[in-house]
Design a protein around this motif. Structure first.
Motif, PDB file in Angstrom:
ATOM      1  N   LEU A  72       0.827  -1.212   0.000  1.00  0.00           N
ATOM      2  CA  LEU A  72       0.000   0.000   0.000  1.00  0.00           C
ATOM      3  C   LEU A  72       0.862   1.263   0.000  1.00  0.00           C
ATOM      4  O   LEU A  72       0.554   2.223  -0.707  1.00  0.00           O
ATOM      5  N   GLN A  73       1.927   1.246   0.763  1.00  0.00           N
ATOM      6  CA  GLN A  73       2.831   2.400   0.779  1.00  0.00           C
ATOM      7  C   GLN A  73       3.469   2.600  -0.597  1.00  0.00           C
ATOM      8  O   GLN A  73       3.571   3.717  -1.078  1.00  0.00           O
ATOM      9  N   ASN A  74       3.895   1.505  -1.218  1.00  0.00           N
ATOM     10  CA  ASN A  74       4.490   1.603  -2.552  1.00  0.00           C
ATOM     11  C   ASN A  74       3.476   2.108  -3.574  1.00  0.00           C
ATOM     12  O   ASN A  74       3.816   2.897  -4.454  1.00  0.00           O
ATOM     13  N   ALA A  75       2.236   1.667  -3.455  1.00  0.00           N
ATOM     14  CA  ALA A  75       1.192   2.093  -4.397  1.00  0.00           C
ATOM     15  C   ALA A  75       0.887   3.576  -4.228  1.00  0.00           C
ATOM     16  O   ALA A  75       0.556   4.256  -5.201  1.00  0.00           O
ATOM     17  N   GLU A  76       1.027   4.077  -3.013  1.00  0.00           N
ATOM     18  CA  GLU A  76       0.788   5.499  -2.780  1.00  0.00           C
ATOM     19  C   GLU A  76       1.853   6.349  -3.489  1.00  0.00           C
ATOM     20  O   GLU A  76       1.554   7.404  -4.028  1.00  0.00           O
ATOM     21  N   VAL A  77       3.076   5.838  -3.518  1.00  0.00           N
ATOM     22  CA  VAL A  77       4.173   6.547  -4.172  1.00  0.00           C
ATOM     23  C   VAL A  77       4.039   6.464  -5.684  1.00  0.00           C
ATOM     24  O   VAL A  77       4.287   7.424  -6.404  1.00  0.00           O
ATOM     25  N   SER A  78       3.630   5.290  -6.171  1.00  0.00           N
ATOM     26  CA  SER A  78       3.542   5.072  -7.614  1.00  0.00           C
ATOM     27  C   SER A  78       2.203   4.417  -7.954  1.00  0.00           C
ATOM     28  O   SER A  78       2.125   3.197  -8.130  1.00  0.00           O
ATOM     29  N   PRO A  79       1.121   5.205  -8.036  1.00  0.00           N
ATOM     30  CA  PRO A  79      -0.203   4.639  -8.302  1.00  0.00           C
ATOM     31  C   PRO A  79      -0.383   4.266  -9.784  1.00  0.00           C
ATOM     32  O   PRO A  79      -0.749   5.099 -10.600  1.00  0.00           O
ATOM     33  N   SER A  86       0.595  -1.454  -9.682  1.00  0.00           N
ATOM     34  CA  SER A  86       0.635  -1.340  -8.223  1.00  0.00           C
ATOM     35  C   SER A  86      -0.732  -1.640  -7.614  1.00  0.00           C
ATOM     36  O   SER A  86      -0.819  -2.225  -6.536  1.00  0.00           O
TER      37      SER A  86
END
Length: 66
Positions: free
Chosen positions: A30-37, A41
């Motif tokens: 989820l944190q990674n998806a927030e950075v790169s939606p 992701s």
């Protein structure tokens, strides 16, 4: 959960540990998806969420009061 684990059978403890690890992986995804939606992701988020809910439903299906 550590205070309840001694009262659970070993397979139930293992299922709980697996669920907590899956939840930790979900948090990272989820944190990674927030950075790169991106579409990829979001696919990773769905996959990680599925892993958590599968662990939950598997445990609840195996260990329930009837």
């Amino acid at each position: 959960a550590a205070h309840m684990a001694p009262y659970m059978p070993k397979p139930m403890q293992d299922a709980g540990t697996a669920m907590h690890r899956a939840a930790s992986r979900l948090a990272i995804v989820l944190q990674n998806a927030e950075v790169s939606p991106t579409v990829d992701s979001m696919r990773d988020v769905n996959r990680a969420l599925h892993e958590v809910t599968s662990a939950c439903t598997g445990c609840h299906a195996s260990y329930r009061i009837r």
